[in-house]
Each structure stands twice: as structure tokens, then as C-alpha cells.
Design an enzyme around this catalytic site. Structure first.
Site, mmCIF file in Angstrom:
data_model
loop_
_atom_site.group_PDB
_atom_site.id
_atom_site.type_symbol
_atom_site.label_atom_id
_atom_site.label_comp_id
_atom_site.label_asym_id
_atom_site.label_seq_id
_atom_site.Cartn_x
_atom_site.Cartn_y
_atom_site.Cartn_z
ATOM 1 N N MET A 1 75.702 25.864 20.288
ATOM 2 C CA MET A 1 76.407 26.695 19.315
ATOM 3 C C MET A 1 75.764 26.557 17.935
ATOM 4 O O MET A 1 76.382 26.888 16.914
ATOM 5 C CB MET A 1 77.893 26.332 19.261
ATOM 6 N N HIS B 1 70.988 17.616 20.027
ATOM 7 C CA HIS B 1 70.521 18.858 20.650
ATOM 8 C C HIS B 1 69.029 18.779 20.977
ATOM 9 O O HIS B 1 68.587 19.229 22.042
ATOM 10 C CB HIS B 1 70.753 20.048 19.707
ATOM 11 N N MET C 1 76.540 11.789 17.483
ATOM 12 C CA MET C 1 76.049 12.949 16.746
ATOM 13 C C MET C 1 76.817 14.191 17.166
ATOM 14 O O MET C 1 77.063 14.423 18.345
ATOM 15 C CB MET C 1 74.559 13.143 16.989
#
Length: 301
Positions: A30, A37, A186
């Protein structure tokens, strides 16, 4: 790196790669990308020739309008980070492209049981929104493999079951949670924290480690553990949302057959809802039915 907003153009490029015999890996996000990520992207690279990353803030999975509106959107920075990882394809659709007839007329995908328990019980429709958009993205990208973070433990379990139940020929890879130096998991939502809140946020991980230590030490009074953990969070200025101790394989109540438990935690801090989890091996004396576990969520408020 190529960036696509249109579904048809992305599909054509992926078809070209597949005709060349390339293996496709997919990382749905997102946006507001961080090292967690990028770890998913690197894991995807290990399993495929072509890495596809989607950036789409999915309105269907938000149960609060303010959460959707507050979600950080940093597209230019995200694209720069992905370019640095040599990602081949980035998909950046609008909600109108993914839901052309609106949310109300969208065919829905829901995994029964898993979607309505634990976090799903307090966020009705959330996991239905996740399963629906992931199914659509899988159909668009047609990947051979897809990578998801283990930080969203229940979500990963739902996607695994959905993929199996719908006979999707996609390998699902879970990637361990990436943490800051002070232990905080995170998350894109960490950017919503003020300086003071950021200093307090690691208490969530520390409390989780305390729960893990208690369980490994043989404690099986889970309701009491959860109450003590909630007090620790409140003392640090966090507002406990949910704390569960469940069978790591089934997400059901821990019983005599359980060999591992998973601690699932969430708490509010300012505008951010922080989540974390940890799997812990059960000692023999802890493998018994815990009748109070069903009320864990309510007791944690």
C-alpha cells in the site's frame, strides 16, 4: 523500471515476459515503503526473474475513514526506492480502476472462519477487503510466487488458505518481520508517530517479549498474562487494542495438541495502530485448554 497505471498495459508486458519463460514474483503493497517492504522485494528477487510491485491503498480493507485518509501516500519516494532495487514493473492503479463499479457492487472474496476471528472480529469486513483485492491483483499479475510479511500474521494465514481453497497456482512466501534497532516492527504507520510517541512505541515489542518469556517459563494462565501485559502498555501511554495467545498453526485456542503459540498484539498510540506478533514454543505444561482465551480481546482494553 516500468510503471503502469492501466491494467491492460501491465498484463501485456507480463505476457511478454511469460512468453520468454520468465518467472514472475509479486509483492503487493500500500506504498509508504520502508526497509520491511524492500526486504520482501529482495526475497521475491531470490525466487523469480521478474519482480512486480503494486502500490495501492485499498479502500475496501479500511474500517475507519480517518485511518484511510491518514494513511501516508509517498509515491515519488516509493518509486525511487523500488528503482534502487531494480524492480522491473510497478503497478499503481487508482481505486476506480480496481473497483470500476464501486465497492458496493464488487464481487467479494472471504475466507470463512479465519476472516471473522481475532482481529477480524473487531474489524468487520477488513479481511474480506484484503482477500478481495489480493485475488484481483493475483488475477491481474498472474505471478508464480508472491511475498508477504509475517508481521501481518493473520493476514498471511488467510492468504495462504485462500490461495489453496481457490486452487491458485501461486507459491506464497512469508518473510520475517523487519525491526528497527530498538525492536519496533517496521510499519508504514510508524510515520504517524510524534517524536515522543516514537520513543514509547518499542514498549509493544518489549511487552510481547515479556509474554513470550512468561510462556516459555511454563506459565499457562493466559488471561492473567494478558491483563499484566495490558497494564504494561497503559503504563507507557499506549492504549491496548487486542492481545491474543493462540495456536500458531490454527489460530484457535491453545490446547493439548498445540506445540507452538503465537502472540498477536495491537495497540493505539496517537494516530497509529501498531501491531506485532511472535511465535513461541510451548512447554509441556502449557499445552492445555485455556477457557478464558475467548475473552482475551475484551480483557485487553
Amino acid at each position: 523500471m516500468q510503471t503502469f497505471a492501466e491494467i491492460s498495459a501491465l498484463r501485456e508486458q507480463i505476457k511478454t515476459f511469460k512468453r520468454e519463460g520468465r518467472r514472475i514474483a509479486f509483492v503487493p503493497t500500500m506504498g509508504n515503503l520502508h526497509e520491511g517492504h524492500l526486504t520482501l522485494v529482495r526475497k521475491a528477487r531470490e525466487h523469480a526473474d521478474i519482480v512486480v510491485v503494486s502500490i495501492f491503498v485499498n479502500p475496501m480493507q479500511f474500517d475507519r475513514a480517518d485511518d484511510l485518509n491518514n494513511y501516508p501516500r509517498t509515491l515519488e519516494d516509493d518509486l525511487s526506492k523500488l528503482n534502487g532495487e531494480a524492480v522491473e514493473l510497478v503497478f499503481t492503479p487508482t481505486p476506480e480502476m480496481i473497483y470500476p463499479e464501486g465497492l458496493d457492487k464488487q464481487t467479494l472474496v472471504e475466507v470463512p472462519g479465519l476472516s471473522t476471528m481475532l482481529e477480524g472480529a473487531s474489524r468487520p469486513g477488513h479481511f474480506r477487503g484484503v482477500a478481495t483485492v489480493v485475488t484481483k491483483l493475483f488475477n491481474i499479475v498472474q505471478p508464480d510466487v508472491a511475498c508477504f510479511g509475517e508481521k501481518d500474521f493473520q493476514q498471511l494465514a488467510i492468504i495462504r488458505k485462500m490461495t489453496t481453497d481457490l486452487a491458485m497456482d501461486i507459491e506464497i512466501i512469508g518473510v520475517p518481520t523487519v525491526r528497527e534497532m530498538d525492536g519496533l516492527a517496521m510499519s508504514s504507520r510508524n510515520g504517524l508517530l510524534t517524536i515522543d510517541e516514537r520513543q514509547r512505541a518499542p514498549v509493544l515489542a518489549r511487552t510481547m517479549r515479556w509474554i513470550s518469556s512468561a510462556i516459555r517459563g511454563g506459565r499457562d494462565d493466559f488471561a492473567s498474562i494478558i491483563e499484566d501485559a495490558s497494564d504494561q502498555l497503559r503504563a507507557a501511554g499506549l492504549h491496548p487494542d487486542e492481545i491474543f495467545i493462540r495456536d500458531a498453526r490454527t489460530l484457535q485456542v491453545v490446547n493439548a495438541e498445540s506445540t507452538q503459540a503465537v502472540i498477536l498484539m495491537s495497540a493505539f498510540l496517537g494516530k497509529a495502530r501498531l501491531i506485532d506478533n511472535q511465535v513461541v514454543e510451548l512447554v509441556k505444561d502449557s499445552k492445555e485448554e485455556v477457557d478464558s482465551a475467548e475473552s482475551e480481546s475484551e480483557n485487553s482494553h
